[in-house]
Every structure is written in structure tokens, then in C-alpha cells.
Scaffold this motif. Structure first.
Motif, PDB file in Angstrom:
ATOM      1  N   ARG A 139       0.835  -1.211  -0.071  1.00  0.00           N
ATOM      2  CA  ARG A 139       0.018   0.070   0.006  1.00  0.00           C
ATOM      3  C   ARG A 139       0.795   1.204  -0.047  1.00  0.00           C
ATOM      4  NH1 ARG A 139      -4.669  -1.193   4.590  1.00  0.00           N
ATOM      5  NH2 ARG A 139      -5.830  -2.593   3.024  1.00  0.00           N
ATOM      6  N   LEU A 140       2.019   1.278   0.916  1.00  0.00           N
ATOM      7  CA  LEU A 140       2.899   2.428   0.705  1.00  0.00           C
ATOM      8  C   LEU A 140       3.410   2.591  -0.407  1.00  0.00           C
ATOM      9  CD1 LEU A 140       4.162   4.445   2.858  1.00  0.00           C
ATOM     10  CD2 LEU A 140       5.825   2.806   3.186  1.00  0.00           C
ATOM     11  N   LYS A 141       4.093   1.519  -0.952  1.00  0.00           N
ATOM     12  CA  LYS A 141       4.533   1.765  -2.431  1.00  0.00           C
ATOM     13  C   LYS A 141       3.492   2.387  -3.614  1.00  0.00           C
ATOM     14  CE  LYS A 141       8.069  -1.832  -2.095  1.00  0.00           C
ATOM     15  NZ  LYS A 141       8.457  -3.135  -2.679  1.00  0.00           N
ATOM     16  N   THR A 142       2.216   1.866  -3.274  1.00  0.00           N
ATOM     17  CA  THR A 142       1.198   2.415  -4.233  1.00  0.00           C
ATOM     18  C   THR A 142       0.992   4.002  -4.155  1.00  0.00           C
ATOM     19  OG1 THR A 142       0.260   0.135  -4.116  1.00  0.00           O
ATOM     20  CG2 THR A 142      -1.267   2.129  -4.841  1.00  0.00           C
ATOM     21  N   MET A 143       0.763   4.095  -2.733  1.00  0.00           N
ATOM     22  CA  MET A 143       0.702   5.466  -2.230  1.00  0.00           C
ATOM     23  C   MET A 143       1.706   6.433  -2.698  1.00  0.00           C
ATOM     24  SD  MET A 143      -1.234   5.105   1.460  1.00  0.00           S
ATOM     25  CE  MET A 143      -1.647   6.696   1.854  1.00  0.00           C
ATOM     26  N   GLU A 144       2.962   5.818  -2.545  1.00  0.00           N
ATOM     27  CA  GLU A 144       3.883   6.704  -2.948  1.00  0.00           C
ATOM     28  C   GLU A 144       4.084   6.897  -4.554  1.00  0.00           C
ATOM     29  OE1 GLU A 144       7.498   4.757  -1.538  1.00  0.00           O
ATOM     30  OE2 GLU A 144       7.182   5.413   0.469  1.00  0.00           O
ATOM     31  N   GLN A 145       3.773   5.909  -5.318  1.00  0.00           N
ATOM     32  CA  GLN A 145       3.436   5.870  -6.775  1.00  0.00           C
ATOM     33  C   GLN A 145       2.411   6.910  -7.089  1.00  0.00           C
ATOM     34  OE1 GLN A 145       5.704   4.325  -8.912  1.00  0.00           O
ATOM     35  NE2 GLN A 145       4.926   5.792 -10.392  1.00  0.00           N
ATOM     36  N   VAL A 146       1.250   7.084  -6.441  1.00  0.00           N
ATOM     37  CA  VAL A 146       0.199   7.789  -6.631  1.00  0.00           C
ATOM     38  C   VAL A 146       0.619   9.288  -6.437  1.00  0.00           C
ATOM     39  CG1 VAL A 146      -2.002   8.684  -5.777  1.00  0.00           C
ATOM     40  CG2 VAL A 146      -1.581   6.260  -6.367  1.00  0.00           C
ATOM     41  N   ALA A 147       1.442   9.358  -5.313  1.00  0.00           N
ATOM     42  CA  ALA A 147       1.938  10.766  -4.993  1.00  0.00           C
ATOM     43  C   ALA A 147       2.952  11.285  -6.126  1.00  0.00           C
ATOM     44  CB  ALA A 147       2.637  10.603  -3.673  1.00  0.00           C
TER      45      ALA A 147
END
Length: 151
Positions: A99-107
Motif C-alpha cells: 500500500r505504501l509503495k502504491t501511495m508513493e507511486q500515486v503521489a
């Protein structure tokens, strides 16, 4: 004469026993045969006490063995629970990392999009300003040409 001879020999033996008795005294008093008989009769009572002590010790040992078995079983159950918790936490940790990686990618994607939008707005503003400037320059050039032609 024989009686005297036997009497003299028994006297000599008696003196010899007394002399030997003084030369080699007895070091410790020995229990009488009555005391030994009493000990023989008391022996079963002692054996019964020893047997009771043995049984009590054996029972304590069994209780301690049972407690140890229970403690080992409890520790194995606790270890099993902790291993399951650890496994669950590892799975949760992995999900959170994803999730953190996904959120970082979204950011990062959002930042790129914002940068593009900002660059586009700046380019549009510069084009509008350039349009007005070129329009003024073109008017000025046209005005200058007209002024020259009029002369």
C-alpha cells in the motif's frame, strides 16, 4: 597330680587372659545382645518410615513431573500462538508495504501531473504575454511604416 596340673594351667590361662586384656583394651563398648534384638524389632518401624518417606518423595517427583509436562505443553502452545501472530503480522506488514509503495507511486504521479499542469499554465501565460507584446510590436511596426509612407 593331674588335677593340680589342670588347675595350674587354668590359673595360667586366666592370668594370661587378664594380662592380654590389659595390654589390648577394648576401644568401644559393644551393644549387648538385648539392644540388637530391640534394633531388629525396631527395624520394621524404620523401614515403614523410610517407605513412607520414599512414597512421599515419589509422589512429589510425580507432581513435579506433571507440572513440568504442563509447563512444557503451555510453553509449546504459547510458542505456537506467537508463531501464528508473527506470521499474521508479517502478512499485514507486507500488505502495508505494498500500500505504501502504491501511495508513493500515486503521489509521484500526482506530482508529475501537477508539474505538467504548472508548466502548461506558465507556457500559456507566456504565450498570451508574447501575443500582446508581439501585437504591440506589430502595431508599432505598422504605425511606423504608415508614418513613413505618409511622409
Amino acid at each position: 597330680m593331674q588335677a593340680r596340673h589342670i588347675s595350674a594351667i587354668s590359673h595360667a590361662l586366666g592370668v594370661l587372659v587378664i594380662v592380654i586384656g590389659f595390654m589390648f583394651p577394648v576401644s568401644a563398648a559393644h551393644a549387648s545382645w538385648l539392644d540388637r534384638v530391640k534394633e531388629i524389632y525396631e527395624l520394621p518401624e524404620n523401614m515403614q518410615q523410610i517407605q513412607k518417606d520414599y512414597e512421599a518423595t515419589k509422589q512429589q517427583l510425580e507432581e513435579q513431573k506433571d507440572k513440568l509436562s504442563e509447563t512444557i505443553r503451555h510453553s509449546q502452545e504459547t510458542e505456537s500462538k506467537l508463531l501464528q501472530q508473527n506470521e499474521t503480522l508479517q502478512k499485514e506488514n507486507q500488505l502495508l508495504q505494498e500500500r505504501l509503495k502504491t501511495m508513493e507511486q500515486v503521489a509521484l504521479d500526482k506530482e508529475k501531473r501537477n508539474r505538467k499542469i504548472t508548466n502548461m499554465i506558465i507556457a500559456a501565460v507566456l504565450l498570451v504575454v508574447l501575443y500582446f507584446i508581439l501585437g504591440r510590436v506589430f502595431r508599432y511596426v505598422v504605425w511606423r511604416r504608415q508614418k513613413r509612407h505618409m511622409r
